[in-house]
Design an enzyme around this catalytic site. Structure first.
Site, PDB file in Angstrom:
ATOM      1  N   GLU A  66      57.102  41.619  51.549  1.00 20.94           N
ATOM      2  CA  GLU A  66      58.176  42.610  51.463  1.00 20.94           C
ATOM      3  C   GLU A  66      57.634  44.000  51.170  1.00 20.94           C
ATOM      4  O   GLU A  66      58.375  44.990  51.232  1.00 20.94           O
ATOM      5  CB  GLU A  66      59.168  42.226  50.347  1.00 20.94           C
ATOM      6  CG  GLU A  66      59.870  40.893  50.542  1.00 20.94           C
ATOM      7  CD  GLU A  66      59.092  39.746  49.902  1.00 20.94           C
ATOM      8  OE1 GLU A  66      57.927  39.949  49.512  1.00 20.94           O
ATOM      9  OE2 GLU A  66      59.657  38.645  49.806  1.00 20.94           O
ATOM     10  N   LYS A  97      55.265  44.310  48.288  1.00 19.97           N
ATOM     11  CA  LYS A  97      55.084  44.275  46.833  1.00 19.97           C
ATOM     12  C   LYS A  97      53.884  45.108  46.390  1.00 19.97           C
ATOM     13  O   LYS A  97      53.964  45.851  45.423  1.00 19.97           O
ATOM     14  CB  LYS A  97      54.881  42.813  46.361  1.00 19.97           C
ATOM     15  CG  LYS A  97      56.080  41.919  46.654  1.00 19.97           C
ATOM     16  CD  LYS A  97      55.800  40.482  46.282  1.00 19.97           C
ATOM     17  CE  LYS A  97      54.800  39.801  47.183  1.00 19.97           C
ATOM     18  NZ  LYS A  97      55.208  39.593  48.559  1.00 19.97           N
ATOM     19  N   GLY A 128      48.485  38.587  50.492  1.00 25.24           N
ATOM     20  CA  GLY A 128      47.834  39.719  51.156  1.00 25.24           C
ATOM     21  C   GLY A 128      48.673  40.932  50.840  1.00 25.24           C
ATOM     22  O   GLY A 128      49.761  41.090  51.379  1.00 25.24           O
ATOM     23  N   GLY A 136      46.429  37.077  60.086  1.00 25.58           N
ATOM     24  CA  GLY A 136      46.562  37.837  61.328  1.00 25.58           C
ATOM     25  C   GLY A 136      47.619  37.278  62.274  1.00 25.58           C
ATOM     26  O   GLY A 136      47.802  37.778  63.385  1.00 25.58           O
TER      27      GLY A 136
HETATM   28  P1  GDP Z   1      53.194  42.326  50.263  1.00 27.22           P
HETATM   29  O1  GDP Z   1      52.518  41.041  50.578  1.00 27.22           O
HETATM   30  O2  GDP Z   1      54.577  42.125  49.738  1.00 27.22           O
HETATM   31  O3  GDP Z   1      52.410  43.232  49.353  1.00 27.22           O
HETATM   32  O4  GDP Z   1      53.364  43.071  51.650  1.00 27.22           O
HETATM   33  P2  GDP Z   1      52.258  43.197  52.846  1.00 27.22           P
HETATM   34  O5  GDP Z   1      51.262  44.196  52.441  1.00 27.22           O
HETATM   35  O6  GDP Z   1      51.782  41.867  53.276  1.00 27.22           O
HETATM   36  O7  GDP Z   1      53.182  43.704  54.020  1.00 27.22           O
HETATM   37  C1  GDP Z   1      53.891  44.904  53.937  1.00 27.22           C
HETATM   38  C2  GDP Z   1      53.510  45.770  55.133  1.00 27.22           C
HETATM   39  O8  GDP Z   1      54.453  46.827  55.232  1.00 27.22           O
HETATM   40  C3  GDP Z   1      52.151  46.417  55.018  1.00 27.22           C
HETATM   41  O9  GDP Z   1      51.590  46.492  56.298  1.00 27.22           O
HETATM   42  C4  GDP Z   1      52.469  47.796  54.458  1.00 27.22           C
HETATM   43  O10 GDP Z   1      51.502  48.764  54.775  1.00 27.22           O
HETATM   44  C5  GDP Z   1      53.773  48.082  55.117  1.00 27.22           C
HETATM   45  N1  GDP Z   1      54.688  48.897  54.338  1.00 27.22           N
HETATM   46  C6  GDP Z   1      54.927  48.872  53.012  1.00 27.22           C
HETATM   47  N2  GDP Z   1      55.900  49.736  52.675  1.00 27.22           N
HETATM   48  C7  GDP Z   1      56.302  50.305  53.850  1.00 27.22           C
HETATM   49  C8  GDP Z   1      57.293  51.273  54.176  1.00 27.22           C
HETATM   50  O11 GDP Z   1      58.019  51.773  53.346  1.00 27.22           O
HETATM   51  N3  GDP Z   1      57.409  51.565  55.507  1.00 27.22           N
HETATM   52  C9  GDP Z   1      56.629  51.011  56.455  1.00 27.22           C
HETATM   53  N4  GDP Z   1      56.817  51.346  57.721  1.00 27.22           N
HETATM   54  N5  GDP Z   1      55.705  50.117  56.185  1.00 27.22           N
HETATM   55  C10 GDP Z   1      55.534  49.767  54.891  1.00 27.22           C
HETATM   56  P1  IMO Z   2      52.319  37.750  50.035  1.00 26.44           P
HETATM   57  O1  IMO Z   2      51.959  37.726  48.568  1.00 26.44           O
HETATM   58  C1  IMO Z   2      54.146  35.562  53.354  1.00 26.44           C
HETATM   59  C2  IMO Z   2      53.622  31.217  53.402  1.00 26.44           C
HETATM   60  C3  IMO Z   2      52.734  30.605  54.477  1.00 26.44           C
HETATM   61  C4  IMO Z   2      53.420  29.260  54.636  1.00 26.44           C
HETATM   62  C5  IMO Z   2      53.843  28.912  53.213  1.00 26.44           C
HETATM   63  C6  IMO Z   2      52.871  27.996  52.479  1.00 26.44           C
HETATM   64  O2  IMO Z   2      51.419  38.542  50.879  1.00 26.44           O
HETATM   65  O3  IMO Z   2      53.767  38.094  50.182  1.00 26.44           O
HETATM   66  P2  IMO Z   2      50.469  28.366  51.415  1.00 26.44           P
HETATM   67  O4  IMO Z   2      49.187  28.764  52.061  1.00 26.44           O
HETATM   68  O5  IMO Z   2      50.919  29.270  50.320  1.00 26.44           O
HETATM   69  O6  IMO Z   2      50.492  26.923  50.997  1.00 26.44           O
HETATM   70  O7  IMO Z   2      51.541  28.481  52.612  1.00 26.44           O
HETATM   71  O8  IMO Z   2      53.941  30.149  52.528  1.00 26.44           O
HETATM   72  N1  IMO Z   2      52.967  32.281  52.596  1.00 26.44           N
HETATM   73  C7  IMO Z   2      53.260  33.579  52.693  1.00 26.44           C
HETATM   74  N2  IMO Z   2      54.073  34.246  53.532  1.00 26.44           N
HETATM   75  N3  IMO Z   2      53.487  36.241  52.403  1.00 26.44           N
HETATM   76  C8  IMO Z   2      52.681  35.596  51.534  1.00 26.44           C
HETATM   77  O9  IMO Z   2      52.107  36.209  50.472  1.00 26.44           O
HETATM   78  C9  IMO Z   2      52.504  34.206  51.682  1.00 26.44           C
HETATM   79  N4  IMO Z   2      51.770  33.286  51.030  1.00 26.44           N
HETATM   80  C10 IMO Z   2      52.079  32.097  51.598  1.00 26.44           C
HETATM   81  O10 IMO Z   2      52.772  31.382  55.643  1.00 26.44           O
HETATM   82  O11 IMO Z   2      54.576  29.380  55.415  1.00 26.44           O
HETATM   83 MG    MG Z   3      51.562  40.107  52.168  1.00 23.29          MG
END
Ligand code: GDP
Ligand code: IMO
Ligand code: MG
Length: 442
Positions: A13, A15, A39, A326
């Protein structure tokens, strides 16, 4: 005080970005669950960091803690720390001695079980990091903890107990030949060395005691949730979940601070304006689909053309590809019943007006069985779109500069969930955020 950051949907989301945004006021940032399946992206002055284990506060030089609720793969932890050091950061990471350790056999077993399930199309689509098998061993009281890495004799004994069972599971139950991932002697050598480094760098702590002491000394603590509410093992759509509790209660059990401390602070749910999902499981508002992940979607182009195009557009514009694996993320519309469930579970109060129609019956919160949720047909509410504007200017000018229709969308969300909007991200960078309120100042 504490600020807890929780994913309100299916993970990813944003975070990491929010931890970074408010991380300036924090002294310590603690993860309370999950492992290197996470990630988290932080963008500072155009430089992007993707963090799996090191808490996102590291980008601002904050002390990071991996709480007892985390599962730690020391190989990836040290790789990440070394990589960040090469990039000019100096991460100060403390690891709970009670946290459980991910071993190579956990990763192998994660893959084996996914493969076995895929024969009946029931795989979860895990990240393959060994998360589930490690939490299984924790619950099964045969897990090996960080503290055990500091005690070579104990470590050997515990490996001698656990590894033959794991080998038998792989070979005798699943019929898979095993390799050095199941070899006690080489595991012992590798992990004993991680223990030495943890000790030498003075990285291990009693997390609860460490955090309580820091708070007593006046420090501000931020809890960084990983994953999201709907993939929580208790409150998510089981079995398409991760094996830990990303929900706010996890911040107490996963760190050793009391529920009163967590609940006495702020709990901020991170909401993505649309929805993404990595892996399998239902998603009633999904647009198009991803082959191999979307249930029942096995051929390219199986959905209707318009929603396929929109899904592709959102995926490309939003860069919606998994940070860890990825993989293309599944995308869909914002799901209000999901957010209502999430708001309650995490300690917010809220009403959901938007509702699903399920077999002629209106429901306004997520059903508790995954099967029932998968049967839901969404009732859509549409909003007027807004023109693309110079979002950096918007971030400079503040909330009122957000286009009116976008504000209407935010205000709908806030009203439905009876929760104030504290910040609005208008781009991935730290400066690309409209801050309405800083929870550390409340
Ligand atoms: P996390 O796992 O909740 O920390 O989120 P991720 O980093 O996996 O995924 C969020 C993605 O959205 C990343 O590629 C960020 O760079 C991007 N992102 C975060 N905030 C914003 C925003 O306000 N606008 C846009 N366009 N992208 C954002
Ligand atoms: P962040 O912190 C999105 C998903 C996997 C799979 C399920 C179980 O970046 O938001 P696991 O390897 O944890 O046993 O996989 O949970 N999953 C996530 N999806 N963001 C994540 O972390 C995730 N960590 C696990 O894709 O469906
Ligand atoms: Mg993530």
């Amino acid at each position: 005080m504490t600020v807890t950051i929780v994913g309100s949907q299916l993970g990813d989301e944003g975070k990491g970005g929010i931890v970074d945004l408010w991380g300036d006021a924090a002294d310590v940032v603690a993860r309370y669950q999950g492992g290197d399946n996470a990630g988290h992206t932080v963008v500072e002055d155009g430089t992007e960091y993707k963090l799996s284990l090191v808490p996102s506060g590291a980008v601002r030089g904050k002390v990071g803690v991996l709480g007892n609720g985390c599962v730690v793969n020391p190989a990836t932890l040290f790789e990440e720390i070394d990589d960040l050091q090469e990039r000019g950061l100096d991460p100060d990471v403390r690891v709970a001695r009670r946290a459980h350790v991910i071993f190579p056999y956990h990763r192998v077993l994660d893959g084996i079980e996914e493969e076995a399930k895929s024969e009946s199309d029931s795989e979860v689509g895990t990240t393959g990091r060994g998360i589930g098998p490690t939490y299984e061993d924790k619950a099964g009281r045969r897990g090996i903890r960080v503290a055990d890495l500091l005690d070579p004799d104990g470590l050997r004994e515990k490996l001698e107990y656990a590894v033959p069972q794991k080998r038998a599971l792989a070979e005798d139950v699943f019929g898979v030949e095993t390799g050095e991932e199941f070899d006690v002697a080489s595991l012992y050598e590798e992990y004993r060395r991680y223990g030495e480094r943890l000790q030498y760098e003075n990285m291990t702590v009693n997390a609860g005691e460490f955090l309580a002491d820091r708070m007593a000394g006046g420090d501000e603590v931020m809890f960084e949730g990983a994953q999201g509410t709907i993939i929580d093992i208790d409150h998510g759509n089981y079995p398409y979940v991760t094996s830990s509790n990303p929900t706010a209660g996890g911040a107490a059990t996963g760190t050793g601070l009391s529920p009163g401390v967590v609940g006495g602070g702020e709990i901020v749910g991170i909401v993505k304006a649309y929805l993404t999902r990595v892996g399998s499981g239902p998603m009633p508002t999904e647009l198009g689909g991803v082959v191999g992940d979307t249930p029942g979607y096995d051929e390219q182009g199986a959905g209707d053309e318009e929603s396929e195009e929109l899904a592709t557009y959102i995926r490309e514009e939003g860069g919606e590809y998994g940070t860890v694996t990825g993989r293309p993320r599944r995308v869909g519309w914002l799901d209000m019943p999901m957010l209502r469930h999430s708001t309650r579970t995490n300690g917010f109060t809220g009403l959901a007006v938007h509702s699903y129609a399920l077999a002629g019956e209106e429901i306004d919160a997520m059903p508790s069985t995954t099967e029932r949720w998968a049967d839901c047909e969404p009732n859509f509410r549409s909003f007027d779109g807004w023109e693309d504007v110079d979002w950096n200017e918007v971030a400079d000018e503040g909330y009122d500069a957000i286009p009116e229709n976008a504000r209407a969308y935010l205000e709908y969300l806030s009203d439905e969930l009876d929760t104030d909007v504290y910040a609005v991200g208008v781009g991935p960078g730290r400066e690309q955020s409209v801050v309405v309120e800083n929870p550390f100042e409340n």
